[in-house]
Design a protein around this motif. Sequence first.
Motif, PDB file in Angstrom:
ATOM      1  N   THR A 155      19.533 -12.425 -12.273  1.00 17.06           N
ATOM      2  CA  THR A 155      20.633 -13.012 -11.512  1.00 17.06           C
ATOM      3  C   THR A 155      20.971 -14.401 -12.033  1.00 17.06           C
ATOM      4  OG1 THR A 155      19.997 -11.752  -9.546  1.00 17.06           O
ATOM      5  CG2 THR A 155      21.412 -13.671  -9.206  1.00 17.06           C
ATOM      6  N   LEU A 165      28.511  -4.160 -11.655  1.00 18.42           N
ATOM      7  CA  LEU A 165      27.630  -4.923 -10.783  1.00 18.42           C
ATOM      8  C   LEU A 165      27.272  -6.235 -11.474  1.00 18.42           C
ATOM      9  CD1 LEU A 165      25.787  -5.303  -8.312  1.00 18.42           C
ATOM     10  CD2 LEU A 165      24.015  -4.045  -9.561  1.00 18.42           C
ATOM     11  N   LYS A 166      26.990  -6.159 -12.780  1.00 17.95           N
ATOM     12  CA  LYS A 166      26.713  -7.361 -13.574  1.00 17.95           C
ATOM     13  C   LYS A 166      28.003  -8.155 -13.753  1.00 17.95           C
ATOM     14  CE  LYS A 166      25.545  -4.540 -16.712  1.00 17.95           C
ATOM     15  NZ  LYS A 166      25.140  -3.868 -17.971  1.00 17.95           N
ATOM     16  N   GLN A 167      27.867  -9.456 -13.835  1.00 17.44           N
ATOM     17  CA  GLN A 167      29.032 -10.288 -14.081  1.00 17.44           C
ATOM     18  C   GLN A 167      29.617  -9.973 -15.453  1.00 17.44           C
ATOM     19  OE1 GLN A 167      27.942 -14.387 -13.394  1.00 17.44           O
ATOM     20  NE2 GLN A 167      28.151 -14.158 -11.184  1.00 17.44           N
ATOM     21  N   TYR A 188      20.764  -2.681 -12.590  1.00 13.74           N
ATOM     22  CA  TYR A 188      22.051  -3.366 -12.502  1.00 13.74           C
ATOM     23  C   TYR A 188      23.154  -2.547 -13.188  1.00 13.74           C
ATOM     24  CZ  TYR A 188      18.270  -6.741 -12.257  1.00 13.74           C
ATOM     25  OH  TYR A 188      17.093  -7.363 -11.959  1.00 13.74           O
ATOM     26  N   THR A 236      14.157  -3.393  -9.596  1.00 14.91           N
ATOM     27  CA  THR A 236      14.597  -4.641 -10.213  1.00 14.91           C
ATOM     28  C   THR A 236      13.422  -5.624 -10.327  1.00 14.91           C
ATOM     29  OG1 THR A 236      15.232  -5.520  -8.062  1.00 14.91           O
ATOM     30  CG2 THR A 236      16.926  -4.365  -9.296  1.00 14.91           C
ATOM     31  N   THR A 240      25.062 -11.276 -10.999  1.00 21.05           N
ATOM     32  CA  THR A 240      25.597 -10.040 -10.431  1.00 21.05           C
ATOM     33  C   THR A 240      26.617 -10.396  -9.358  1.00 21.05           C
ATOM     34  OG1 THR A 240      23.801  -9.953  -8.812  1.00 21.05           O
ATOM     35  CG2 THR A 240      23.484  -8.736 -10.878  1.00 21.05           C
TER      36      THR A 240
END
Length: 834
Positions: free
Chosen positions: A336, A139-141, A311, A329, A341
């Motif tokens: 973000t 989900l996280k970059q 996340y 969150t 994300t």
Amino acid sequence: MKSPLARIRRQARKLKRAAEYDRHAYWRKQPVRPGTVLYESFSGNGALCNPEAIFRGLIADPEFAGFEHVWALAERDSAPELASEFVNDPRVTFVRYRSGAYYKALATSQYLVNNATFPAEFSKRPGQVYLNTWHGTPLKQMGFDMPDGALDSANTLRNFLAADFLLAANDFMAERMYEDAYRLRNVYAGRIIIEGYPRIDRQRLDSPGIGRVRAALERAGAELDGRGIVLYAPTWHGETFGRPEDDVDQLIVDVQRLQRELGPDYVVLLKTHQIVHGFAASRPELRRILAPNSLPTNVILGVCDGLITDYSSIFFDFLATGKPIVFYTPDAAEYTETRGTYFPPEELPGPVIDDAAEAGRAMERLLKGEPLTERYEQWQERFSSHEDGGATRRVIDVVFKGITDGHDVRPADNDGRRRLLLYLGGMRSNGITTAAMNLLAGIDHEHYDVTALMSYSRRGWARANQALIPPQVRQIYRVGGMNGSKLSHVRRKLDERRGDVLQHDDPLRYKALWDDEWKRVFGDAKFDWVADFSGYGPFWATLLLHSPDAPRAIWLHNEMAADRHREVNGKKRMLRSLGHVFSLYRSYDQLVSVSPRLTDLNRNELAEFAPADRFVTVRNLPNVERVLAGMQQPLAELDGHPIDPETEEVLVPDWVRQLEQHDGRWFVTVGRLSPEKNHARLIRAFATVHDRHPDARLLIVGGGPLRDELQALIDELGLTEVATLVGAYQNPFAILAAADCFVLSSVYEGQPMVLLEAAVCRLPIVSTAFASVHDALPSGAIHVVGQTDSALADGMLAYLNGDVPPSELDADAYRAEVADEFNGIADVARQSAG
């Protein structure tokens, strides 16, 4: 000065490290052991995740009854449950992470299974099969999508390129993470398996299995008392892995609030990030609710009634259960912005809440029967369609049995672009780095897939220059050092010092060392064209000659014979190193100079090192957009001004105020303070100019070894108030734009990038006559003078008399010409270089 004891300890550490290298080198010469599997999870933090599920699948399969299984563990008690279960099984052994036994297993096991990364020493050997399962749908970059992601992901990318198989739980993970975020498209030579996650199979528990897991949790200290379980599993939020306590205090408060809202029928268990777990386990407030790190997370998920997370990729796994998920969150906006994300909060498959108490109440409603949303079902279909309990069997079929029919196994996407690799050099703020950045910005990225190779460095100047690399460019960093025994490298370096440079390709000497280093850095990646854009380092020039067969080019940024004999502080520091590079020229297909006249000069002066037809020309490119943008920055805001050590305020130098007021006529030059630039000549010439025009001023932008010597000359000539060594600036263009005339005093040059940049700024230009000066600008709009103090002074006076007009550059036409030059060498087929 360090104490004797400190020196002894340092020496002991070096000896220990040398011994580790030698042990590793010894095992890398031993045969690979068929049927041996090494498993590693989170650098040995436990027997967990996909490796644990695959291990159990192999152990239970009669076809692999003769296999030996080795687990790498950071501590002896990192996997107490599994160690106890297999204590009497001779097929299963445990080794301490980074011990001698570990390096034996890493070097000699036929199969390597990891859910993260092997250390920098790892280089896959012929006969080994490497499966990297990673540890979750993101989900996280990830990778290059993160801030500083290219640098932070250096070892991860290295591991991925070495892997024969990459495991993806779903198409999103294969495409968005592997191919896009880690830039594996076009260069990854292995295959991607998209057959679900073995670890999710472990969530499918029957009644006895549920009882065993709950009993294991209670043995670890959890007080379940027959209650249902809600798992709270936040990801890492701290500023640095070195301070896990940043997270723990807040976790205690959050768990207490969640528990209060869920009431007595459920117990909230806390599953922390791997980094936080050890610290959390030491806190008395958490011992009764902390999920043990030794028990696989997915096994715990199998007994949970609900999941609260933020996340963490754990929720993708839990989707397969069809049970409720709540997203707590509290820092969504900040997270973000800083980490990023792949999905906005409003698209997640459950309530998204910023208050712990409200998150607890939302979970309570779902547990009491509030229906799940349609979006939840859509996410299940998209991300859990393979999670039918058979992922472990299918992965074993592909990796260990070689069965691919009927399974989703494919290579990484290849869009057909030509794959280029360029080593950029040390990334210092100098002309070569600027030229490299401009070339990368000017390359046709629709035609070329470009990879930049660099040393791993977190120094400020390196990171500042790395940030200028265009986002389309893949970045590979050399992490760690060459494998092989210390003795072999001592011999190699002695031979190189004696001039036996070509022994690098001798199968009886050092070829295996260099081939292995290429493999260690690049894995199985292949490129269609390879270039040493720096051209000054014998190590890198040698390494690139061990790429899989491809045309190879090396840049000659200067009059190289003269550069070899450049003297700094009485020493010819490049005499030996450039001599070694010259000896390698015959192995390169293209020797690229940066102007036509420089090509002729290098062809004649280096004729003994390579045939004449290998010498070609590709001129430098200006980054017009960067120059134009930099010209607009206010001088007082430039990054590079001194900082007050007490107040930490920026101290704006006097020359900035004077230049802003434009008091006088300002000459400027930009370049490293080194002998070939001959700033001493410029200072002496300026003394003559200032004597006739007292309003004249001089700014010398740049840093280098001659700073003190040049400052002494300025003081000696009485120019302290009118001539200034301003130091190096990332953005010199604002200074150029504010000045009146650019001056270059070099003895020799290639094609000075700064002349192109001065032309973009439309400055009048005065330059000494070096060999390639007339090729420096396509318009020839440079007032060229002789190589004497008086000639340079006359040129500067000519500007003051109105005889040197502003320079011009038709940037579009020039870039098109240089693009044709570059394409002409990058698109060539392999020749025989020898």
